[in-house]
Write a protein that holds these residues in place. Structure first.
Motif, PDB file in Angstrom:
ATOM      1  N   HIS A 175       0.482  -4.134   5.963  1.00 19.44           N
ATOM      2  CA  HIS A 175       1.654  -4.960   6.256  1.00 19.44           C
ATOM      3  C   HIS A 175       2.642  -4.944   5.087  1.00 19.44           C
ATOM      4  CE1 HIS A 175       4.027  -8.242   7.922  1.00 19.44           C
ATOM      5  NE2 HIS A 175       3.931  -8.859   6.760  1.00 19.44           N
ATOM      6  N   LEU A 176       2.142  -5.127   3.874  1.00 16.85           N
ATOM      7  CA  LEU A 176       3.022  -5.177   2.708  1.00 16.85           C
ATOM      8  C   LEU A 176       3.630  -3.812   2.402  1.00 16.85           C
ATOM      9  CD1 LEU A 176       1.098  -7.569   0.301  1.00 16.85           C
ATOM     10  CD2 LEU A 176       3.330  -7.957   1.330  1.00 16.85           C
ATOM     11  N   LEU A 177       2.821  -2.772   2.452  1.00 11.88           N
ATOM     12  CA  LEU A 177       3.346  -1.445   2.163  1.00 11.88           C
ATOM     13  C   LEU A 177       4.276  -0.971   3.278  1.00 11.88           C
ATOM     14  CD1 LEU A 177       0.089   0.204   0.760  1.00 11.88           C
ATOM     15  CD2 LEU A 177       2.106  -0.499  -0.551  1.00 11.88           C
ATOM     16  N   GLY A 178       3.990  -1.371   4.513  1.00 13.91           N
ATOM     17  CA  GLY A 178       4.845  -0.977   5.621  1.00 13.91           C
ATOM     18  C   GLY A 178       6.212  -1.621   5.578  1.00 13.91           C
ATOM     19  N   ALA A 179       6.298  -2.779   4.929  1.00 11.30           N
ATOM     20  CA  ALA A 179       7.578  -3.472   4.811  1.00 11.30           C
ATOM     21  C   ALA A 179       8.369  -3.016   3.599  1.00 11.30           C
ATOM     22  CB  ALA A 179       7.340  -4.983   4.718  1.00 11.30           C
ATOM     23  N   ASN A 180       7.805  -2.102   2.815  1.00 14.96           N
ATOM     24  CA  ASN A 180       8.419  -1.700   1.558  1.00 14.96           C
ATOM     25  C   ASN A 180       9.490  -0.646   1.789  1.00 14.96           C
ATOM     26  OD1 ASN A 180       8.790  -0.348  -1.085  1.00 14.96           O
ATOM     27  ND2 ASN A 180       7.163  -1.729  -1.722  1.00 14.96           N
ATOM     28  N   GLY A 181      10.733  -0.988   1.505  1.00 14.45           N
ATOM     29  CA  GLY A 181      11.847  -0.066   1.725  1.00 14.45           C
ATOM     30  C   GLY A 181      11.830   1.132   0.806  1.00 14.45           C
ATOM     31  N   MET A 182      11.116   1.055  -0.298  1.00 10.74           N
ATOM     32  CA  MET A 182      11.001   2.177  -1.225  1.00 10.74           C
ATOM     33  C   MET A 182      10.135   3.293  -0.650  1.00 10.74           C
ATOM     34  SD  MET A 182       9.709   1.849  -5.175  1.00 10.74           S
ATOM     35  CE  MET A 182       8.012   1.440  -4.679  1.00 10.74           C
ATOM     36  N   LEU A 183       9.239   2.935   0.272  1.00  9.65           N
ATOM     37  CA  LEU A 183       8.270   3.885   0.824  1.00  9.65           C
ATOM     38  C   LEU A 183       8.562   4.217   2.286  1.00  9.65           C
ATOM     39  CD1 LEU A 183       5.084   2.192  -0.681  1.00  9.65           C
ATOM     40  CD2 LEU A 183       6.201   4.268  -1.514  1.00  9.65           C
ATOM     41  N   VAL A 225      -0.557  -2.426  -4.552  1.00  5.54           N
ATOM     42  CA  VAL A 225       0.344  -3.032  -3.570  1.00  5.54           C
ATOM     43  C   VAL A 225       1.431  -3.850  -4.262  1.00  5.54           C
ATOM     44  CG1 VAL A 225       0.473  -4.753  -1.735  1.00  5.54           C
ATOM     45  CG2 VAL A 225      -1.327  -3.022  -1.689  1.00  5.54           C
ATOM     46  N   THR A 226       1.068  -4.638  -5.263  1.00  7.95           N
ATOM     47  CA  THR A 226       2.068  -5.488  -5.923  1.00  7.95           C
ATOM     48  C   THR A 226       2.951  -4.707  -6.881  1.00  7.95           C
ATOM     49  OG1 THR A 226       0.378  -6.135  -7.552  1.00  7.95           O
ATOM     50  CG2 THR A 226       0.750  -7.616  -5.682  1.00  7.95           C
ATOM     51  N   ASP A 227       2.439  -3.626  -7.464  1.00 12.77           N
ATOM     52  CA  ASP A 227       3.323  -2.752  -8.240  1.00 12.77           C
ATOM     53  C   ASP A 227       4.431  -2.208  -7.339  1.00 12.77           C
ATOM     54  OD1 ASP A 227       2.039  -3.087 -10.635  1.00 12.77           O
ATOM     55  OD2 ASP A 227       1.145  -1.082 -10.715  1.00 12.77           O
ATOM     56  N   PHE A 237      -0.850 -12.119  -7.416  1.00  9.18           N
ATOM     57  CA  PHE A 237      -0.386 -12.421  -6.064  1.00  9.18           C
ATOM     58  C   PHE A 237      -1.198 -11.610  -5.047  1.00  9.18           C
ATOM     59  CE2 PHE A 237       2.331 -11.382  -2.435  1.00  9.18           C
ATOM     60  CZ  PHE A 237       2.818 -12.623  -2.060  1.00  9.18           C
ATOM     61  N   GLY A 238      -1.406 -10.326  -5.350  1.00  9.57           N
ATOM     62  CA  GLY A 238      -2.190  -9.489  -4.452  1.00  9.57           C
ATOM     63  C   GLY A 238      -3.643  -9.905  -4.394  1.00  9.57           C
ATOM     64  N   GLU A 239      -4.191 -10.341  -5.511  1.00 10.27           N
ATOM     65  CA  GLU A 239      -5.587 -10.778  -5.519  1.00 10.27           C
ATOM     66  C   GLU A 239      -5.782 -12.042  -4.695  1.00 10.27           C
ATOM     67  OE1 GLU A 239      -7.279 -10.933  -9.413  1.00 10.27           O
ATOM     68  OE2 GLU A 239      -6.635  -8.901  -9.929  1.00 10.27           O
TER      69      GLU A 239
END
Length: 535
Positions: A342-350, A388-390, A310-312
């Motif tokens: 964008h993806l990492l910024g939306a990640n609630g874990m981080l 990112v996908t992990d 998906f990330g690729e």
């Protein structure tokens, strides 16, 4: 229609006459049934209490929410089998998109008051910007539940499947202070229209599924990707109308609630694009209460072994879906960094590392091998895609499972890892991989006749495994043991488990710990991220 598929008229005690399609005499399908109405743009939907016509023609897909064209990968091509159903593509209509599809054992409709079958409600994915319950690939609905319900009949564990639509994109998730004011003016919940649409679909099922032979007190919800995120959000809604949830390749951290200030940026940008500010208001960041959940349904969570595909696709050139994987090329560095942010910024874990991750965490950088590609990610774009996908799917599922175990110890959490691979050769980038969303292809099994012969035995074994696990869970049975975390509170892959592994042929089963379930190299990568999260 072929001789296998015939028009079928059913009288629902409340909704009246409905015309559907009988498939091979033992399964009946109704499509496009409206479950709610939308009083105006950016207003909360209202549960439908009747059908717009009687008899109601439920033989074709209902409209989908207007969206950009983002076609699914072309998994297969070939003629329909003799029992196949040729259906028109769904239209797009903002105010008629809230509809659902029902797939029901015919015997339940013969005696609806005595059947009381378990119900599975499926919520489609699409990143909250697209998708529908009637998406087609090669002329076949990928969420056609005919095969799944037929399997439930063969196992004598009958099941009703409901596939729902909801608003997506700006119509479903736009937010601002103006929209907040609009919703409050009408005394209704603020924003997240798509999530509330899902809730109304569950309300409709609770009110009307008994008339189709279903049990409103035995409902399981399932979704993949954004559908999995949706199921996780729905599990923390008060007054739930379901008992269990399956979150596949998506949990709350994947696409977490964002502050209103973040939403306002997108809101203002959209207003500029359309040339004016519509009357409306805000959608506040939603359900940041995972740490306070005291009551939760039983949940299955998991992800696919090759979510990195998906990330690729995100980081690769536009032709990546169709070229040989070895020939795939990355996008420019600035675009990769923008998408990663964008993806990492939306990640609630981080949440506490949004501005610094991964740049300020040497252990993560080293574990993923991106030391020389921090500002030029194209040099190691596949490794960036893995990271990112992990974080978005794989580690997020574990993180969410741990959170539920800690904060709602009375509930049951089951964790899986999907390692069965994609046999379809028409999309070479995904062929032979356990790619994002592959679990849905196995669950619904709409194109077994197009699986190459050399993969067919493995395919059938995995289909049987996936469908039996989902069906058992819907019937209230636990297919494997509850997920447990270490008593000292550490996120330790050597002690957390068990994990159910779906593999080619359906032969692997339960591994006692996450470390045993994962491929070599992944425990080191995941531990580096988990150390950041818990510290």
């Amino acid at each position: 229609m072929t001789s296998y598929n015939k028009r079928f008229q059913f009288n629902h005690e409340v909704l009246g006459d409905i015309i559907g399609i009988a498939r091979r005499e033992d399964v009946v399908q109704f499509r496009g049934i409206p479950f709610a109405s939308i009083p105006a743009r950016f207003r909360q939907s209202i549960v439908a209490t009747s059908l717009p016509a009687t008899p109601f023609d439920a033989t074709k897909p209902g409209p989908a929410c207007p969206q950009i064209d983002a076609p699914y990968p072309a998994w297969w091509e070939g003629p329909l089998p003799d029992y196949g159903l040729s259906l028109a593509l769904p239209e797009q209509d903002e105010f008629k998109c809230l509809n659902l599809n029902l797939t029901i054992p015919r015997q339940a409709l013969d005696k609806p008051h005595t059947s009381k079958l378990p119900v599975l409600v499926f919520i489609h994915g699409g990143g909250f910007i697209g998708g529908s319950n009637s998406v087609q690939v090669g002329g076949r609905e990928i969420y056609d539940a005919y095969n799944l319900v037929s399997t439930s009949l063969a196992l004598q564990k009958e099941l009703i499947v409901v596939c729902i639509n909801y608003r997506v994109g700006p119509l479903g998730f736009l937010a601002s202070t103006q929209l907040e004011a609009l919703n409050k003016k009408h005394g209704e919940p603020v924003g997240n229209y798509g999530l509330h649409d899902q809730r109304q679909a569950l309300e409709w099922v609770s009110k009307h599924i008994a008339g189709f032979g279903g049990n409103p007190d035995n409902v399981t919800i399932q979704g993949t990707s954004a559908g999995g995120v949706s199921c996780h959000f729905q599990s923390v809604f008060p007054q739930r109308k379901f008992q269990r949830a399956i979150c596949a390749s998506g949990t709350i951290p994947t696409l977490a609630a964002q502050p209103l200030e973040e939403h306002s940026i997108y809101f203002d940008s959209l207003c500029q694009q359309i040339g004016g500010i519509p009357q409306g208001g805000d959608a506040v960041a939603f359900l940041h209460i995972l740490s306070t959940i005291q009551d939760a349904p039983d949940i299955i969570m998991g992800s696919c072994a090759n979510e990195n595909e998906f990330g690729e696709v995100l980081f690769g050139s536009d032709d990546i879906r169709t070229v040989n994987p070895a020939d795939a090329r990355p996008r420019p560095d600035n675009i990769i960094l923008e998408k990663a942010e964008h993806l990492l910024g939306a990640n609630g874990m981080l949440t506490t590392q949004r501005k610094s991750f991964p740049f300020s965490h040497p252990s993560v950088i080293q574990a993923y091998g991106i030391e020389n590609a921090l500002q030029q990610p194209s040099k190691a774009w596949r490794s960036w895609a893995q990271l990112v996908t992990d974080c978005a799917f794989r580690i997020a599922a574990v993180y969410s499972a741990v959170a539920h175990c800690r904060n709602s110890p009375a509930s049951t959490v089951l964790l899986y890892d999907f390692q069965a691979t994609n046999p379809y050769e028409k999309s070479p980038h995904f062929h032979g991989k356990a790619n994002h969303g592959i679990n849905d292809l196995y669950l619904f099994n709409v194109a077994e006749d197009l699986v190459p012969e050399r993969y067919l035995q493995d395919w059938r074994g995995t289909v049987a495994q996936v469908q039996s696990v989902w069906i058992d869970f819907c019937h209230g049975k636990l297919p494997w043991g509850r997920f447990k975390v270490s008593s000292d509170g550490k996120l330790d892959l050597k002690t957390m488990g068990p994990v159910f592994v779906f593999s080619n042929g359906g032969g692997k089963g339960v591994e006692e710990t996450l470390e045993e379930a994962l491929s070599p190299g992944f425990p080191e990568k995941w531990n580096a991220v988990l150390d950041v999260v818990q510290n």
